[in-house]
Design an enzyme around this catalytic site. Structure first.
Site, mmCIF file in Angstrom:
data_model
loop_
_atom_site.group_PDB
_atom_site.id
_atom_site.type_symbol
_atom_site.label_atom_id
_atom_site.label_comp_id
_atom_site.label_asym_id
_atom_site.label_seq_id
_atom_site.Cartn_x
_atom_site.Cartn_y
_atom_site.Cartn_z
ATOM 1 N N GLU A 1 -37.649 -12.957 15.386
ATOM 2 C CA GLU A 1 -37.966 -13.302 13.995
ATOM 3 C C GLU A 1 -39.030 -12.315 13.549
ATOM 4 O O GLU A 1 -40.098 -12.227 14.156
ATOM 5 C CB GLU A 1 -38.467 -14.741 13.911
ATOM 6 C CG GLU A 1 -38.602 -15.233 12.493
ATOM 7 C CD GLU A 1 -39.966 -15.814 12.241
ATOM 8 O OE1 GLU A 1 -40.701 -15.224 11.422
ATOM 9 O OE2 GLU A 1 -40.297 -16.836 12.851
ATOM 10 N N CYS B 1 -44.790 -16.684 8.202
ATOM 11 C CA CYS B 1 -43.612 -15.833 8.045
ATOM 12 C C CYS B 1 -42.778 -16.233 6.841
ATOM 13 O O CYS B 1 -41.932 -15.461 6.385
ATOM 14 C CB CYS B 1 -42.763 -15.867 9.311
ATOM 15 S SG CYS B 1 -42.548 -17.515 9.995
#
Length: 524
Positions: free
Chosen positions: A261, A298
């Protein structure tokens, strides 16, 4: 060898290179020293995981569930000294750490429920048809099993939920895969606390030696990914770091998957009726989302798009005012602050981007910032506008009309999230945007803000590249277990040699796909 080991930790052999925990805020308050793991120690950790795999992945799901529950209980039992340590290492407040600890232990318990439920095994049975013409069908039985030892890289921004005992570790252990964790250099003392909690759970539940290992040090991650015993990698971090690991894994004699990720700017589209009816409210809510946790999420909304109008202009003014009023915040560590300052400098220097609000970045704290970019930067593929700035900053883009809005969204790279702030009339008028956003992101929101990620069955925390290296998975939610499983088919095997999930008697009580129909019944 004990059930779990700390390689390059405080209990490593003396004489190794010492590592100081990278606490940028109170370095003297954390005098703990860690040792650099040697190549031999990295090899030992990977081989221990490989040796543990045969026994561990063969354990009954209930045994592994008990192990995950035990880790959760050990984490919940950590005292105030643990919370104080995490706060000092990361500059995150105690309330945030306590909440993140609960999230971490709860996701371990959630995976324990997945194991007890058994659907992750994906049991499918096609019984033999010996009389079928023109050819008989053999007895075919499929289920899913763990891929093998998994390397997990701790994340900087979530020292618990995405690190030592975080989602990647929980999913891998649930799948039957031993784990080797590369502790993040920004919170090594935190990692050791959590690692010791896992070790206690290993011993109390009788897990095999080597089911969990942790290594400390610079450069050790590369050796870990290259090690032939490692069969998959979980990573949360920068695009540069994730790509480097992907390239290493692909260059192996036996390539392995990396579930990384990485980078996402999480576009938020504020549609006309919403702007007209509640622009001030949206500005306030959006500002709160951008600065939450000093923007170190994020899913931080780094790009905001809207159609030119007086209501959009008023919204921009309101958002700038609220962002300018935000207090400066301390970031995770000095490296994160340097990266944030570099990202801001690039935005300031770009001729197509204008600074709208925010104090000049200086000192040891981060200031919230607002920029505005010409829409043609998106339409023409300008790389800077696609880059994540990890911190409390967002970029506004004004488009001329609905057609240009669609073109701007189509020009975006892959994202973790995409958000519509809309009234019912907006959703009807702009319904054609939804398929565009579906191709771009893993999670689509309406009238919410992406910085909240629920740990649940339906959650997707993933998306097309560069948000992740593999859009088919998620790093949050129970579907995360799929990343560390592979299918195996048994043809004409005697019942005694089949895994329990596929035996005639269905001893696990699973809902299985038998000859095209779902049933829990045993086979005659």
């Amino acid at each position: 060898m004990s059930g779990s080991n700390f390689i390059g930790g405080r209990r490593s052999a003396t004489g190794s290179v010492r590592l100081q925990s990278l606490d940028a805020h109170t370095a003297e308050a954390l005098p703990i020293q860690f040792t650099q793991a040697t190549p031999e120690e990295v090899d030992a950790a990977a081989r221990a995981a490989e040796q543990a795999f045969v026994e561990y992945h063969s354990l009954a799901p209930e045994r592994r569930a008990q192990f995950l529950d035990a880790i959760a209980a050990e984490l919940d039992a950590l005292d105030s000294a643990f919370i104080d340590t995490v706060c000092r290492e990361t500059a995150l407040p105690a309330a945030r750490i306590q909440g993140e600890r609960s999230r971490t232990s709860n996701q371990l318990r959630l995976f324990a429920l997945v194991l007890r439920r058994g659907d992750y095994l994906g049991a499918r049975i096609d019984t033999a048809l010996p009389q079928r013409q023109p050819l008989p069908r053999p007895d075919l039985r499929q289920y899913r099993t763990g891929v093998g030892p998994v390397a997990v890289f701790g994340a900087s921004n979530f020292p618990l939920a995405f690190s030592t005992a975080g989602g990647d570790t929980a999913a891998a252990l649930a799948a039957g895969c031993p784990v080797v964790v590369k502790a993040h250099s920004g919170h090594m003392a935190t990692a050791e606390y959590v690692g010791e909690a896992i070790e206690r759970a290993v011993l109390s539940t009788g897990m095999p030696a080597g089911v969990f290992n942790m290594i400390f040090g610079a450069g050790v991650g590369e050796a870990l990914v290259r090690h032939p015993a490692i069969q998959a990698v979980g990573f949360t971090g920068s695009l540069k770091g994730g790509r480097a690991l992907c390239d290493l894994a692909a260059a192996r004699a036996q390539p392995i998957p990396v579930f990384a990720e990485m980078s996402s700017i999480n576009p938020v589209v504020v549609l006309p009726a919403a702007l007209q009816g509640r622009g001030e409210q949206v500005a306030s809510e959006l500002a709160a989302s951008v600065v939450l946790g000093c923007g170190q999420f994020c899913t931080n909304p780094g790009l905001v798009l809207g159609i030119a109008s007086p209501a959009w202009s008023a919204f921009v003014t309101a958002l700038c005012a609220r962002m300018a009023d935000q207090p400066a915040q301390t970031m995770l560590n000095a490296g994160t602050l340097r990266s944030y300052a570099t990202g801001l400098a690039h935005l300031h220097q770009h001729p197509g981007i204008r600074h709208l609000a925010g104090a000049q970045q200086s000192g040891e704290q981060a200031h919230a910032q607002v920029f505005q970019a010409d829409v043609h930067l998106l339409l023409e593929g300008d790389a800077l506008l696609q880059e994540e700035v990890f911190g409390p900053t967002t970029v506004l883009v004004e488009v001329a009309d609905e057609q240009q809005l669609r073109l701007a969204l189509e020009a975006l790279h892959g994202q973790l999230t995409a958000t519509l702030i809309a009234e019912p009339a907006d959703l009807e008028q702009f319904a054609a945007l939804v398929p565009v956003l579906e191709r771009k992101a893993g999670r689509l929101l309406v009238n919410g803000y992406p910085t909240g990620v629920e740990v649940s069955e339906a959650m997707v925390h993933g998306g097309p590249y560069p948000a992740t290296s593999d859009a088919r998975g998620t790093s949050v939610g129970t579907l995360a277990i799929d990343r560390f499983l592979r299918p195996v088919c048994y043809q004409n095997y005697p019942d005694a040699l089949l895994p329990p999930a596929l035996r005639d008697g269905n001893p696990l009580g699973l809902l299985r796909l038998v000859n095209g129909e779902h049933t829990r019944q045993a086979l005659a």
